[in-house]
Design a protein around this motif. Structure first.
Motif, PDB file in Angstrom:
ATOM      1  N   ALA A 168      58.215  31.949  41.031  1.00 54.85           N
ATOM      2  CA  ALA A 168      57.276  32.396  42.063  1.00 54.85           C
ATOM      3  C   ALA A 168      57.929  33.368  43.035  1.00 54.85           C
ATOM      4  O   ALA A 168      57.394  33.631  44.101  1.00 54.85           O
ATOM      5  CB  ALA A 168      56.734  31.193  42.827  1.00 54.85           C
ATOM      6  N   GLY A 169      59.073  33.907  42.677  1.00 50.86           N
ATOM      7  CA  GLY A 169      59.748  34.830  43.588  1.00 50.86           C
ATOM      8  C   GLY A 169      60.249  34.117  44.815  1.00 50.86           C
ATOM      9  O   GLY A 169      60.118  34.621  45.925  1.00 50.86           O
ATOM     10  N   ASP A 170      60.796  32.910  44.594  1.00 44.83           N
ATOM     11  CA  ASP A 170      61.268  32.065  45.691  1.00 44.83           C
ATOM     12  C   ASP A 170      60.164  31.879  46.712  1.00 44.83           C
ATOM     13  O   ASP A 170      60.373  31.918  47.911  1.00 44.83           O
ATOM     14  CB  ASP A 170      62.531  32.612  46.334  1.00 44.83           C
ATOM     15  CG  ASP A 170      63.261  31.543  47.135  1.00 44.83           C
ATOM     16  OD1 ASP A 170      63.999  31.911  48.063  1.00 44.83           O
ATOM     17  OD2 ASP A 170      63.079  30.351  46.842  1.00 44.83           O
ATOM     18  N   LEU A 171      58.958  31.691  46.201  1.00 45.67           N
ATOM     19  CA  LEU A 171      57.741  31.474  46.988  1.00 45.67           C
ATOM     20  C   LEU A 171      57.352  32.679  47.821  1.00 45.67           C
ATOM     21  O   LEU A 171      56.523  32.572  48.696  1.00 45.67           O
ATOM     22  CB  LEU A 171      57.837  30.222  47.848  1.00 45.67           C
ATOM     23  CG  LEU A 171      58.026  28.947  47.052  1.00 45.67           C
ATOM     24  CD1 LEU A 171      58.126  27.754  47.974  1.00 45.67           C
ATOM     25  CD2 LEU A 171      56.921  28.746  46.048  1.00 45.67           C
ATOM     26  N   GLY A 172      57.928  33.812  47.528  1.00 43.65           N
ATOM     27  CA  GLY A 172      57.492  35.064  48.138  1.00 43.65           C
ATOM     28  C   GLY A 172      56.657  35.800  47.101  1.00 43.65           C
ATOM     29  O   GLY A 172      56.975  36.906  46.714  1.00 43.65           O
ATOM     30  N   ILE A 173      55.630  35.126  46.605  1.00 45.59           N
ATOM     31  CA  ILE A 173      54.818  35.658  45.518  1.00 45.59           C
ATOM     32  C   ILE A 173      54.281  37.027  45.903  1.00 45.59           C
ATOM     33  O   ILE A 173      53.747  37.217  46.997  1.00 45.59           O
ATOM     34  CB  ILE A 173      53.652  34.706  45.188  1.00 45.59           C
ATOM     35  CG1 ILE A 173      54.206  33.361  44.716  1.00 45.59           C
ATOM     36  CG2 ILE A 173      52.714  35.304  44.157  1.00 45.59           C
ATOM     37  CD1 ILE A 173      53.160  32.283  44.581  1.00 45.59           C
ATOM     38  N   THR A 174      54.449  37.975  45.007  1.00 45.39           N
ATOM     39  CA  THR A 174      53.881  39.301  45.240  1.00 45.39           C
ATOM     40  C   THR A 174      52.656  39.469  44.361  1.00 45.39           C
ATOM     41  O   THR A 174      52.592  38.918  43.261  1.00 45.39           O
ATOM     42  CB  THR A 174      54.903  40.412  44.940  1.00 45.39           C
ATOM     43  OG1 THR A 174      55.310  40.304  43.579  1.00 45.39           O
ATOM     44  CG2 THR A 174      56.123  40.293  45.850  1.00 45.39           C
ATOM     45  N   TYR A 175      51.687  40.203  44.835  1.00 48.95           N
ATOM     46  CA  TYR A 175      50.427  40.354  44.132  1.00 48.95           C
ATOM     47  C   TYR A 175      49.880  41.734  44.437  1.00 48.95           C
ATOM     48  O   TYR A 175      49.927  42.192  45.568  1.00 48.95           O
ATOM     49  CB  TYR A 175      49.437  39.286  44.599  1.00 48.95           C
ATOM     50  CG  TYR A 175      48.028  39.476  44.093  1.00 48.95           C
ATOM     51  CD1 TYR A 175      47.706  39.149  42.797  1.00 48.95           C
ATOM     52  CD2 TYR A 175      47.044  40.011  44.906  1.00 48.95           C
ATOM     53  CE1 TYR A 175      46.426  39.319  42.313  1.00 48.95           C
ATOM     54  CE2 TYR A 175      45.760  40.194  44.447  1.00 48.95           C
ATOM     55  CZ  TYR A 175      45.450  39.834  43.139  1.00 48.95           C
ATOM     56  OH  TYR A 175      44.185  40.016  42.681  1.00 48.95           O
ATOM     57  N   THR A 176      49.367  42.367  43.407  1.00 51.56           N
ATOM     58  CA  THR A 176      48.701  43.649  43.576  1.00 51.56           C
ATOM     59  C   THR A 176      47.262  43.477  43.100  1.00 51.56           C
ATOM     60  O   THR A 176      47.036  43.043  41.970  1.00 51.56           O
ATOM     61  CB  THR A 176      49.400  44.742  42.746  1.00 51.56           C
ATOM     62  OG1 THR A 176      50.761  44.816  43.162  1.00 51.56           O
ATOM     63  CG2 THR A 176      48.722  46.092  42.947  1.00 51.56           C
ATOM     64  N   ALA A 177      46.330  43.801  43.957  1.00 51.43           N
ATOM     65  CA  ALA A 177      44.919  43.666  43.602  1.00 51.43           C
ATOM     66  C   ALA A 177      44.563  44.659  42.506  1.00 51.43           C
ATOM     67  O   ALA A 177      45.137  45.747  42.433  1.00 51.43           O
ATOM     68  CB  ALA A 177      44.052  43.894  44.829  1.00 51.43           C
ATOM     69  N   PRO A 178      43.631  44.282  41.626  1.00 51.79           N
ATOM     70  CA  PRO A 178      43.215  45.224  40.582  1.00 51.79           C
ATOM     71  C   PRO A 178      42.568  46.473  41.189  1.00 51.79           C
ATOM     72  O   PRO A 178      42.039  46.438  42.302  1.00 51.79           O
ATOM     73  CB  PRO A 178      42.214  44.433  39.766  1.00 51.79           C
ATOM     74  CG  PRO A 178      41.969  43.160  40.474  1.00 51.79           C
ATOM     75  CD  PRO A 178      42.958  43.023  41.562  1.00 51.79           C
ATOM     76  N   ALA A 179      42.621  47.577  40.453  1.00 54.87           N
ATOM     77  CA  ALA A 179      42.027  48.822  40.924  1.00 54.87           C
ATOM     78  C   ALA A 179      40.555  48.583  41.251  1.00 54.87           C
ATOM     79  O   ALA A 179      39.841  47.930  40.511  1.00 54.87           O
ATOM     80  CB  ALA A 179      42.178  49.904  39.861  1.00 54.87           C
TER      81      ALA A 179
END
Length: 138
Positions: A125-136
């Motif tokens: 989970a990225g050391d709970l620094g979850i990164t997320y990119t919204a869909p176009a």
């Protein structure tokens, strides 16, 4: 490309109903870190984690680790739920709780291999620094 219409689901009395998307949302949500919980599921490579419970042997193939962050305290693992397969071929779940009745009760003796699963989930989970990119277009 997926051309199906988005749907919402509603579960009532254990029956799921799917409906065309008739949902709207407004606002600017923000997280208040009073008691934030995150669950991270990871698939485990076959044969890498053997568990024994009540004299029975199990092979773990999936783990779902629940983390909690209370106010500004460091994230803590609360529990891990293992999906397991027994020597009889039947699947079930084993749950390991990391705390007693109170949040600050010390964790009981947890085997090192289980703590390794917690570390793998945190890393996943990225050391709970979850990164997320919204869909176009979202």
């Amino acid at each position: 490309m997926n051309t199906s219409e988005p749907k919402t689901s509603h579960v009532n009395d254990h029956q799921r109903e799917d409906h065309p998307m008739e949902l709207s949302a407004t606002g600017n949500p923000a997280v208040v870190r009073e008691d934030t919980q995150i669950e991270v599921g990871i698939d485990l490579q076959r044969g890498t984690l053997a568990l024994t419970h009540g004299g029975k042997a199990y092979e773990a193939y999936h783990a779902r680790v629940k983390f909690a962050g209370v106010q500004q305290d460091p994230w803590q693992a609360e529990q891990v739920t293992f999906s397991v397969k027994g020597t009889n071929g039947k699947t079930s779940a084993l749950v390991v709780e990391f705390f007693g009745e109170k949040w600050d009760d010390p964790a009981p003796k947890i085997p090192a291999a289980i703590w390794k699963v917690v570390a793998l989930a945190a890393s996943a989970a990225g050391d709970l620094g979850i990164t997320y990119t919204a869909p176009a277009g979202a």
